[in-house]
Structure formats: structure tokens, C-alpha cells
Design an enzyme around this catalytic site. Structure first.
Site, PDB file in Angstrom:
ATOM      1  N   GLU A   1      -7.650   5.429   4.872  1.00 49.18           N
ATOM      2  CA  GLU A   1      -7.789   4.460   3.975  1.00 49.18           C
ATOM      3  C   GLU A   1      -8.001   5.359   2.726  1.00 49.18           C
ATOM      4  OE1 GLU A   1      -7.368   0.791   2.814  1.00 49.18           O
ATOM      5  OE2 GLU A   1      -8.051   0.620   4.793  1.00 49.18           O
TER       6      GLU A   1
ATOM      7  N   GLU B   1       0.742  -1.141  -0.030  1.00 48.04           N
ATOM      8  CA  GLU B   1      -0.243   0.162  -0.107  1.00 48.04           C
ATOM      9  C   GLU B   1       0.668   1.175  -0.230  1.00 48.04           C
ATOM     10  OE1 GLU B   1      -2.758  -0.667   2.911  1.00 48.04           O
ATOM     11  OE2 GLU B   1      -3.426  -2.582   2.291  1.00 48.04           O
TER      12      GLU B   1
ATOM     13  N   ASN C   1      -1.894  -6.153  10.435  1.00 44.71           N
ATOM     14  CA  ASN C   1      -2.998  -5.336  10.782  1.00 44.71           C
ATOM     15  C   ASN C   1      -4.195  -6.294  11.593  1.00 44.71           C
ATOM     16  OD1 ASN C   1      -3.643  -2.655  11.314  1.00 44.71           O
ATOM     17  ND2 ASN C   1      -5.302  -2.364   9.828  1.00 44.71           N
TER      18      ASN C   1
HETATM   19 ZN    ZN Z   1      -4.066  -1.793   4.560  1.00 45.47          ZN
END
Ligand code: ZN
Length: 288
Positions: A163, A15, A61
Site C-alpha cells: 500500500e 490505483e 477487495n
Molecule cells: Zn486499493
């Protein structure tokens, strides 16, 4: 009072927006206007970043539940989570006032702030973000107590996630990077305003409250019998009404929505959830 802030990128190694933002801020320093705060920039999962993958052994996570932090798993991310918990936390007695963990999604969610609690601090944060960045979405995931979440950001006294999407895994898109940077700035600006007592009387705002996950329809052999309908694809946070199509079946038929109406689907066709066959998540609209 918010004094110590940790901004984390690369919790998921593919990411790229948070990874690049943190590299840039490490290189050039945190923007000077946030000098009153003690801001630490951190890349969480170096091995996954190098490999350009979400994780090596397990999703980092999801490691920060009390149960997982106290077991002795040798999985790479379990070991890493215990280290990060000492560095940032420890969870429940944290030395960090606020952890901001930056993620990307392949879904068209724009700039989304994920908060885990509707307490006074996070309500003020949500209102401040909507006032300063009206295009941002606020997603409230308070379906369980903050301490029971496995998210990295729960190592802080308070923790939130940025996000931003849609961006393919391992790819950096300018628009997504700019939204990520803008939301990070707004959150640091909020910390300054909060410390000066300027955030107590902001107008109410609407946020999306996480409902539940919706799975792809599967055949008996475990293979999918449908894909996301083109009318739902990229329609994250748009109201979905009963009777509207959600899946296009490979036999040519359609499956329509029969759940809560309206609902606000998001994480639609998120690549990272594909192996779990999660098609999207639902949400209701609430006022904070
Ligand atoms: Zn992520």
C-alpha cells in the site's frame, strides 16, 4: 517453502502503481533473480482499470469472505471474485503459496506492507522488510482471523498487500511507483531468503497494529462539520497525542484527540473512504 507467487495489480482500477508495475513485468518479464520462484503477474479488475475507477459495482477487495464467495450475487466484482478465487485459491485450499496484492492510497503512508497475521512467516517477512527497506512501514491488521477478511490476498496460502502513497486516484507519481517497485523486489527477495532458511534469526522490528477507524464529525443532516486539521494532514504514522488537534471545524473551532495516546494515525483523509466518512484509522506500536 514459497514456490508459487501471484503478484496482483488493479484490484482497484484507479490505483496505478501496481497496474503499471505489472504491465511492465508482463512486458519485460519478472526480474531474472527471482527465476527460482514461479511468479504469476495478474491485473485483477480489467473493467475498472479501463474505466479508471476503484470498482464498477462493489469493492472487489471486500468480496473474498467465505460468505460472499459462496453467495450468487451478480454484481460485477462478486462474479469476478469467484473467478479469481478459482484462479488463485480457492481460499482455504489454495494452490498459490503467496499472493502479493498491490494498492495505492491517497494518504501519505509511504511504502507500507500490510500483513494480516503475526505468525512465524509474516514476522520474518516484516523483519526482513524493515532490514532491507527501513523507510517502509509495516501495518498489522490482525483484528480478525485471516479467513474472515474480504481481501483478495486471502485467496493465497499466505497473502499480503503493498500500500503506497500518497498518490491521487488515477495518477502515477514516479516516487510512488519507485517505492512500489522497491517493496515488491524486497518481498520477492524475502521469498528466496526464506526458502534458504536465512530469515529465522533477523532482529525484531516495530510494526503498527491497526486499532479502529475514526469518523468525521457529522451534523444531523449527515453533512460534515469539520475537515482534517492541517497539523494531522499528511502526518500518517506520526505519533498523535491526546490534546493535539485532529479536526478543524467550519465554525472555526478545533477538535483535539482524546483517544489512546500516543496513537499512530494512518489512511488520513483517504479518498476511497470519503463516502464512508472515515477520517483516519488508529494504530498502536508493537514489536514483532
Ligand atoms: Zn486499493
Amino acid at each position: 517453502m514459497i514456490q508459487s507467487v501471484a503478484i496482483v495489480g488493479g484490484t482497484h482500477g484507479n490505483e496505478t502503481s501496481g497496474i503499471q508495475l505489472l504491465r511492465n513485468w508482463q512486458k519485460w518479464g519478472i526480474p531474472a533473480q527471482y527465476g527460482e520462484l514461479s511468479v504469476a503477474c495478474m491485473l485483477a479488475n480489467d473493467a475498472a482499470i479501463q474505466a479508471n475507477v476503484r470498482f464498477m459495482d462493489e469493492d472487489l477487495n471486500r468480496q473474498f469472505t467465505p460468505a460472499r464467495l459462496s453467495n450468487e450475487s451478480a454484481a460485477k466484482e462478486a462474479v469476478l471474485a469467484r473467478q479469481l478465487n478459482q484462479q488463485l485459491g480457492p481460499k482455504g485450499q489454495s494452490k498459490t503459496d503467496l499472493v502479493i496484492d498491490i494498492h495505492n492510497t491517497t494518504s501519505a503512508m509511504g511504502a507500507t506492507l500490510i500483513i494480516l497475521s503475526a505468525d512465524e512467516f509474516h514476522v520474518q517477512m516484516a523483519r526482513y522488510v524493515k532490514q532491507h527497506m527501513p523507510e517502509a512501514n509495516i501495518l498489522l491488521e490482525d483484528e480478525k482471523p485471516v479467513s474472515e477478511h474480504g481481501y483478495l490476498c486471502t485467496t493465497g496460502k499466505r497473502g499480503v498487500m503493498i500500500e503506497v502513497g500518497g498518490q491521487p486516484q488515477g495518477v502515477l507519481k514516479e516516487e510512488v511507483y519507485q517505492l512500489t517497485e522497491a517493496l515488491a523486489h524486497v518481498l520477492l527477495g524475502f521469498c528466496l531468503a526464506y526458502n534458504k532458511g536465512k530469515t529465522a534469526t533477523l532482529p525484531e522490528c516495530e510494526v503498527y497494529r491497526l486499532g479502529h477507524e475514526v469518523s468525521f464529525p457529522l451534523e444531523d443532516n449527515g453533512q460534515r462539520s469539520a475537515m482534517i486539521h492541517h497539523k494531522l494532514q499528511d502526518a500518517d504514522f506520526a505519533p498523535l497525542l491526546a490534546g493535539q488537534p485532529v479536526f478543524k471545524c467550519f465554525d472555526g473551532s478545533e477538535i483535539v484527540w482524546e483517544g489512546e495516546s500516543p496513537t499512530y494515525p494512518h489512511f488520513i483523509n483517504e479518498a476511497a473512504y470519503a463516502r464512508l466518512h472515515v477520517a483516519f484509522a488508529t494504530a498502536s506500536l508493537v514489536t514483532l
